[in-house]
Scaffold this motif. Sequence first.
Motif, short mmCIF file in Angstrom:
data_model
loop_
_atom_site.label_atom_id
_atom_site.label_comp_id
_atom_site.label_asym_id
_atom_site.label_seq_id
_atom_site.Cartn_x
_atom_site.Cartn_y
_atom_site.Cartn_z
N PHE A 322 0.83 -1.21 0.00
CA PHE A 322 0.00 0.00 0.00
C PHE A 322 0.86 1.26 0.00
CE2 PHE A 322 -2.69 3.26 1.99
CZ PHE A 322 -3.82 3.17 1.18
N GLN A 323 2.01 1.18 0.64
CA GLN A 323 2.93 2.33 0.67
C GLN A 323 3.33 2.76 -0.73
OE1 GLN A 323 5.88 0.61 3.47
NE2 GLN A 323 5.65 2.53 4.59
N LYS A 324 3.46 1.79 -1.62
CA LYS A 324 3.89 2.10 -2.98
C LYS A 324 2.73 2.54 -3.87
CE LYS A 324 7.54 -1.38 -2.64
NZ LYS A 324 8.04 -2.69 -3.16
N ALA A 325 1.50 2.14 -3.46
CA ALA A 325 0.36 2.36 -4.35
C ALA A 325 -0.45 3.60 -4.03
CB ALA A 325 -0.56 1.14 -4.30
N SER A 326 -0.34 4.12 -2.80
CA SER A 326 -1.24 5.19 -2.38
C SER A 326 -0.49 6.47 -2.02
CB SER A 326 -2.07 4.74 -1.18
OG SER A 326 -2.78 5.82 -0.63
N GLY A 327 -1.14 7.59 -2.33
CA GLY A 327 -0.55 8.89 -1.99
C GLY A 327 -0.77 9.27 -0.54
N ILE A 328 -1.70 8.57 0.15
CA ILE A 328 -1.95 8.94 1.56
C ILE A 328 -1.46 7.86 2.54
CG2 ILE A 328 -3.95 10.38 0.97
CD1 ILE A 328 -5.64 8.06 2.29
N TYR A 329 -0.59 6.98 2.07
CA TYR A 329 -0.08 5.95 2.98
C TYR A 329 0.58 6.59 4.19
CZ TYR A 329 4.79 6.79 1.69
OH TYR A 329 6.02 7.37 1.52
N LEU A 330 1.24 7.75 3.96
CA LEU A 330 1.94 8.42 5.07
C LEU A 330 0.93 8.92 6.11
CD1 LEU A 330 4.52 9.51 6.33
CD2 LEU A 330 4.24 11.58 4.93
N LEU A 331 -0.20 9.46 5.66
CA LEU A 331 -1.22 9.94 6.60
C LEU A 331 -1.74 8.79 7.46
CD1 LEU A 331 -3.29 11.92 7.74
CD2 LEU A 331 -4.71 11.51 5.72
N ILE A 332 -2.03 7.67 6.82
CA ILE A 332 -2.55 6.52 7.57
C ILE A 332 -1.52 5.99 8.54
CG2 ILE A 332 -3.43 4.16 7.33
CD1 ILE A 332 -4.66 4.98 4.66
N ILE A 362 -8.29 -3.88 7.56
CA ILE A 362 -9.01 -4.54 6.46
C ILE A 362 -8.43 -4.10 5.12
CG2 ILE A 362 -11.23 -4.62 5.23
CD1 ILE A 362 -12.62 -4.54 7.97
N LEU A 363 -8.15 -2.80 4.98
CA LEU A 363 -7.53 -2.27 3.76
C LEU A 363 -6.20 -2.97 3.48
CD1 LEU A 363 -7.18 -0.07 1.51
CD2 LEU A 363 -6.11 1.34 3.28
N TYR A 364 -5.36 -3.09 4.51
CA TYR A 364 -4.04 -3.73 4.32
C TYR A 364 -4.20 -5.22 4.01
CZ TYR A 364 -1.86 0.50 6.22
OH TYR A 364 -1.44 1.78 6.43
N PHE A 365 -5.14 -5.86 4.70
CA PHE A 365 -5.37 -7.30 4.46
C PHE A 365 -5.81 -7.53 3.01
CE2 PHE A 365 -8.58 -10.70 4.21
CZ PHE A 365 -7.77 -11.79 4.48
#
Length: 813
Positions: A322-332, A362-365
Amino acid sequence: MKFKEKVLIFATIIVYLVCGYLSVNNLNLYTPDSTRYYIWTQSLSNFEGFKDNTLPEPKRYVIHAPFYSLLMSPVAFIFPGNLIAIKLATIFVAGFGLFLFFKFLKRYFDTDVAIYGTILLLINPLFFLLSGELLSDVPFLVIIIGIFLYSQKINELKTVSNSNIIAFALLVSITVLLREVGIALMISVVLFFFIRRKFQIAITTMIISLAFYLLWIFRNEFLVANFELPDLTNSKILTYHFFTNSEASLLVEFTARIKHNFITYFSKVVALIFYPIYESTQYDVIFRKEGIIAEVSDLLKIFKIPFAILIWALTVYGFRKFQKASGIYLLITLFILFYSLIILIYPINDIRFLLPLLPIFILYFLTGTKHFLETLYRKYKNSLFKFASLLLGLFFLVPNFVWTGEFIYLSNRYMSSPMEFQKYLEGKKYPPSHFTKPLNLAGEWINANSKPDAVVYGMWKDLACWIGTRKLIISDYLISPVEFDYKIRDYNVDFLVSHADRLGFDEFEVQISQSKKFKFKLENKFGRLNIYRVSNLDEILPLEPKTEFQKAIYELFNCNFIEAESILDSLYIGNPLNAKVIFYNGIVKSFLGKFTDAEKYFKTLEGFSQAGMFLNEINLYRRLNQMIQFSRTHPEQFADYTTRLAGSYWSLGYEKYSYNLLDTVLRFDSSFIPAYIFKIHFALKQNKLEDARSALNKLSKLDTANTLLGIYNNLITRTESIRKYDEKHILANVYYLNAKDYYTLGVYEDAIDNLLLCLRYDENNTDAMMLLSDIYILKRRFAPAKKYLEQIIKLNPNNYSIKEKYESLLKYF
């Protein structure tokens, strides 16, 4: 949104709303949290602000964040006094949250996976249970998902309009006012946009959200708290030493909290996505040891380790992807870090505090599972993998589907006929305790069998929803018998409502059995709720213990500690999760000097969810144990420490033990003056006048100039004289003079006792009423002070100084 997506998501939400409606009942899962929200909601709907008027002295301090009550106040305005309506409104908020979560998942997955993820959230027992409660947890979760969506949208825009920025800032402000822990999301959002170099968004969000939060803090912690001086405030919870001595630094206290909570939360987090409440005894709302739930639980015992390893391997893998795919991974990620830190520092642990992390996991799973299966498909290109993955996905849903279905069935059956349901539960060995306390039935009975100004005492604040204008006094069952008697005395309590557990242990069994002032007659019962009528005790009758627990308490308070230990040990073997058995086991071990064993029991209690009411008591007994050990190793301070111990144990109701401690002190050091003073006082309280006179004579030889000698001599002499008189006016005068002496000594509770006795013999004695009101104001018990001032004004309507005093008291109401 495509037609297929609309059909699937709206069908999912409709199914949830129907199931939610069927699961709603008129019992509150959390006491007193849920009822506080309900009371504030009603108060706001009546335009009275935040005011708890169900107490003898109304309270305006708000121990929880305010926005949930504000959000629900329109519902309360349309449906006044309707608890179910507010629960249903919360369910609709949860339904909107499911829609937002689907929208959020759609950014990363196709429709089928997004729907599956939404169902995972919907059917999760933690989410489903809390979404139908008067709690801010699910609305808070909905706001979090909304902020993640909004942040993603803003982050992708090159330019953001001022209206969008302000709307976003207001949304973040709501999170802080919905739950205090929302500060974690506010900090995360501000840092995220600072790092993304979107300074206008970061600064505007920080200023607006902090402005709202600080305004509320000013209102609550400074204006109201400084006026009402509540025993419990949010600032006190943050800084109080629950796990360490008061001399320790806050850093040491926080470290102890983090270590304790980390261990407690670890197993709960592991089970969070697929079987959270199977691993927790916190919510006793279904049959755990029979039927299909028992079978699923047995299967989970076998499969839970490989189950957990598979789930969390995929979840951690998904976090990396998810870190590579999303622009808000840092916020989460920032939110997870800050939120986790806050709940680890918070002294009370509760599985419900993990709810905001559930949709993230759930998102990460889903992310991890998606990438893992895509790798398998590319490598083997076998359609069986898709079929197997579908079956596995459905298998993952089974535990939560079974649990949620069982809860819906029981809740709906309870609401259909609470009394019939109680009869059904009576034949069960392990019935869910949640449904054994139909507080609405108890409240309705009290309404029909008491005056509108009656006062009710109990642990369940939910009663306030059902007893109309009657006032409710709330305390937990760890209150000392001494304080219990004082509260009943000062507020003229008419009824005590107490819940018994499945072994028949009554919540207030200890206090009832040890009361020196009142008797309790069982008037009625609903389920396991016992309703006692309270009246004055004319004479103290010997206790006749009936249950094993009653026998243990009887032996404990009579200093037969070995006998009490034997009974409590036997009870613990059969009931290792019974909090009362564990707590009193720790106490009896302490009395026997088995401090290591006592600590094991106290540590066990600390690990319980929502163990807040135990933490303070555990800390108290730990301090007493430390004082005992210190006094044994420091003979030069033995007399001082043991006398102080006698005073502490006396206030906890252990009168015989305290008296024995003073005798031990005086055998050790017959010249220790404080022990004589304590002994005189304790002997007077127990009407041991010969002991009191003997101790006074010895004290007078040791300290001829002691100013207390004359006061105690008068008290003993007058008390001796009571036996000689039967004229009401003489007895009234004796008790009034005793009260004045106790007032001079600063022993206010004994002064109150004597003033009440004075009024028993001279009901129009305005001097006694005046002194009573002064003491009650000093003790901040404004309701009884108000009552006696009203009586004085009725007798002396032209006394303007009393009227002025009365008017000044009304600001507390």
